[in-house]
Motif scaffolding. Structure first.
Motif, PDB file in Angstrom:
ATOM      1  N   PRO A 132       0.806  -1.238   0.000  1.00 49.35           N
ATOM      2  CA  PRO A 132       0.000   0.000   0.000  1.00 49.35           C
ATOM      3  C   PRO A 132       0.829   1.273   0.000  1.00 49.35           C
ATOM      4  CG  PRO A 132      -0.075  -1.045   2.156  1.00 49.35           C
ATOM      5  CD  PRO A 132       0.580  -2.022   1.225  1.00 49.35           C
ATOM      6  N   VAL A 133       2.027   1.226   0.610  1.00 58.48           N
ATOM      7  CA  VAL A 133       2.883   2.418   0.603  1.00 58.48           C
ATOM      8  C   VAL A 133       3.327   2.751  -0.808  1.00 58.48           C
ATOM      9  CG1 VAL A 133       5.098   3.354   1.367  1.00 58.48           C
ATOM     10  CG2 VAL A 133       3.667   2.086   2.979  1.00 58.48           C
ATOM     11  N   VAL A 134       3.803   1.744  -1.533  1.00 57.07           N
ATOM     12  CA  VAL A 134       4.246   1.950  -2.912  1.00 57.07           C
ATOM     13  C   VAL A 134       3.076   2.382  -3.798  1.00 57.07           C
ATOM     14  CG1 VAL A 134       5.223   0.814  -4.946  1.00 57.07           C
ATOM     15  CG2 VAL A 134       6.177   0.347  -2.681  1.00 57.07           C
ATOM     16  N   ALA A 135       1.918   1.724  -3.623  1.00 58.59           N
ATOM     17  CA  ALA A 135       0.749   2.060  -4.421  1.00 58.59           C
ATOM     18  C   ALA A 135       0.293   3.499  -4.160  1.00 58.59           C
ATOM     19  CB  ALA A 135      -0.388   1.089  -4.127  1.00 58.59           C
ATOM     20  N   THR A 136       0.354   3.936  -2.905  1.00 61.22           N
ATOM     21  CA  THR A 136      -0.033   5.315  -2.576  1.00 61.22           C
ATOM     22  C   THR A 136       0.890   6.312  -3.247  1.00 61.22           C
ATOM     23  OG1 THR A 136      -0.953   4.631  -0.441  1.00 61.22           O
ATOM     24  CG2 THR A 136      -0.378   6.950  -0.685  1.00 61.22           C
ATOM     25  N   LEU A 137       2.196   6.033  -3.240  1.00 63.18           N
ATOM     26  CA  LEU A 137       3.143   6.921  -3.909  1.00 63.18           C
ATOM     27  C   LEU A 137       2.867   6.994  -5.408  1.00 63.18           C
ATOM     28  CD1 LEU A 137       6.462   5.966  -2.062  1.00 63.18           C
ATOM     29  CD2 LEU A 137       5.156   8.090  -1.860  1.00 63.18           C
ATOM     30  N   TRP A 138       2.609   5.853  -6.019  1.00 55.63           N
ATOM     31  CA  TRP A 138       2.263   5.848  -7.443  1.00 55.63           C
ATOM     32  C   TRP A 138       0.977   6.645  -7.687  1.00 55.63           C
ATOM     33  CZ3 TRP A 138       4.379   4.783 -11.972  1.00 55.63           C
ATOM     34  CH2 TRP A 138       5.516   3.973 -12.025  1.00 55.63           C
ATOM     35  N   GLY A 139      -0.009   6.438  -6.822  1.00 57.13           N
ATOM     36  CA  GLY A 139      -1.268   7.145  -6.998  1.00 57.13           C
ATOM     37  C   GLY A 139      -1.109   8.652  -6.934  1.00 57.13           C
TER      38      GLY A 139
END
Length: 302
Positions: free
Chosen positions: A236-243
């Motif tokens: 979720p941390v990586v996905a949030t940064l991408w988002g």
């Protein structure tokens, strides 16, 4: 709300597959670590084939969720597969969870809900993602995965190796989620033809396959307590940064981010506690026994 429901359903389906996946990976021969022959071995195990089918179904549900929702929100909900897998294994295999495990489940779920409420991820109208952002973002993400993998191969301790591989898998799944979001954007713009002609579709397949291989090696290398935190928390941390960086998703800013630290701590504490639960090993032992052939089996046919 539809994306939240789809994401939760994806977590439920993946939770069932996760129990079978972990069992199959732990039973694979030790000399297959860091080799793609590990997949060849798993392909002969009914438990892993069932898990793979469930993971594929979960992938489709997650893609549908990302088509209508935000990366940060969907990937936060998807990580609820960890407590769902533990509860599901207890329900189907028997036994009961101690009070401390229930407290950890409540803490993790409260943390996820708290982060969703406080961060409030929402879309922002913007132009298509530039090739430069895709290139540099993908290269940076893949570089972290490669670095963690190299560090894991150099690690002699089983726990350290499992932790690094779990972290690499989590970073890989975060990148996979970004590619899935790119695929859904192509579908919304150009339909099935746009999806089939998009490079994100094939990058998603490659990233997902590599992340799954890293996941198998993480489960194979050491204990769940070592591997699971990185798998669950990095995604979720990586996905949030991408988002935020690539897709222009907005989250709340300012003093409210200080409050977000509280549910983040609760979620992290829940993940760590659940990863160390003895119930996992007990349930895997029950699953192993349930699949052992009976001594009263019939004579082989000739």
């Amino acid at each position: 709300m539809i994306s939240y429901a789809l994401a939760f359903l994806a977590a439920m389906v993946n939770a069932v597959g996760d129990v079978l996946n972990r069992k199959a990976s732990r039973e694979a021969p030790a000399n297959l670590a860091f080799r793609f022959r590990l997949f060849a071995d798993l392909l002969h195990r009914p438990a892993w084939l069932t898990a793979a089918a469930l993971m594929l179904a979960s992938f489709v549900l997650a893609a549908a969720a990302l088509g209508t929702g935000q990366l940060a929100a969907v990937q936060l909900i998807v990580i609820l597969e960890l407590p769902l897998a533990l509860v599901g294994s207890v329900v189907f295999l028997g036994g009961r969870l101690p009070v401390m495990e229930w407290a950890a489940i409540c803490a993790m779920m409260a943390g996820v809900v708290g982060l969703l409420v406080l961060l409030d991820p929402r879309p922002r109208p913007r132009n298509a993602i530039s090739p430069a952002i895709w290139l540099f973002g993908s290269a940076a993400n893949a570089g972290v995965v490669a670095g963690l993998y190299i560090a894991a191969k150099a690690q002699r301790r089983a726990a350290g190796r499992a932790a690094l591989l779990g972290l690499a898998s989590g970073f890989g799944y975060g990148l996979t989620a970004a590619f899935i979001k790119g695929v859904t954007a192509q579908f919304n713009a150009d339909g099935v033809g746009g999806v089939l002609s998009s490079w994100q579709l094939y990058a998603c397949g490659a990233a997902g396959l590599i992340s799954t291989w890293l996941l198998q090696n993480a489960y194979h290398a050491g204990t769940l307590a070592a591997a699971q935190p990185g798998i669950t928390l990095a995604d979720p941390v990586v996905a949030t940064l991408w988002g935020m960086v690539a897709f222009g998703e907005q989250v709340r800013h300012g003093w409210i981010l200080l409050l977000a630290a509280l549910p983040l701590v609760a979620m992290t504490a829940g993940v760590l506690a659940l990863s160390r639960s003895r119930a996992w090993q007990l349930n895997e032992d029950r699953l192993k026994v349930s699949h052992e052939p009976s001594h009263r089996s019939q004579a082989p046919l000739r």
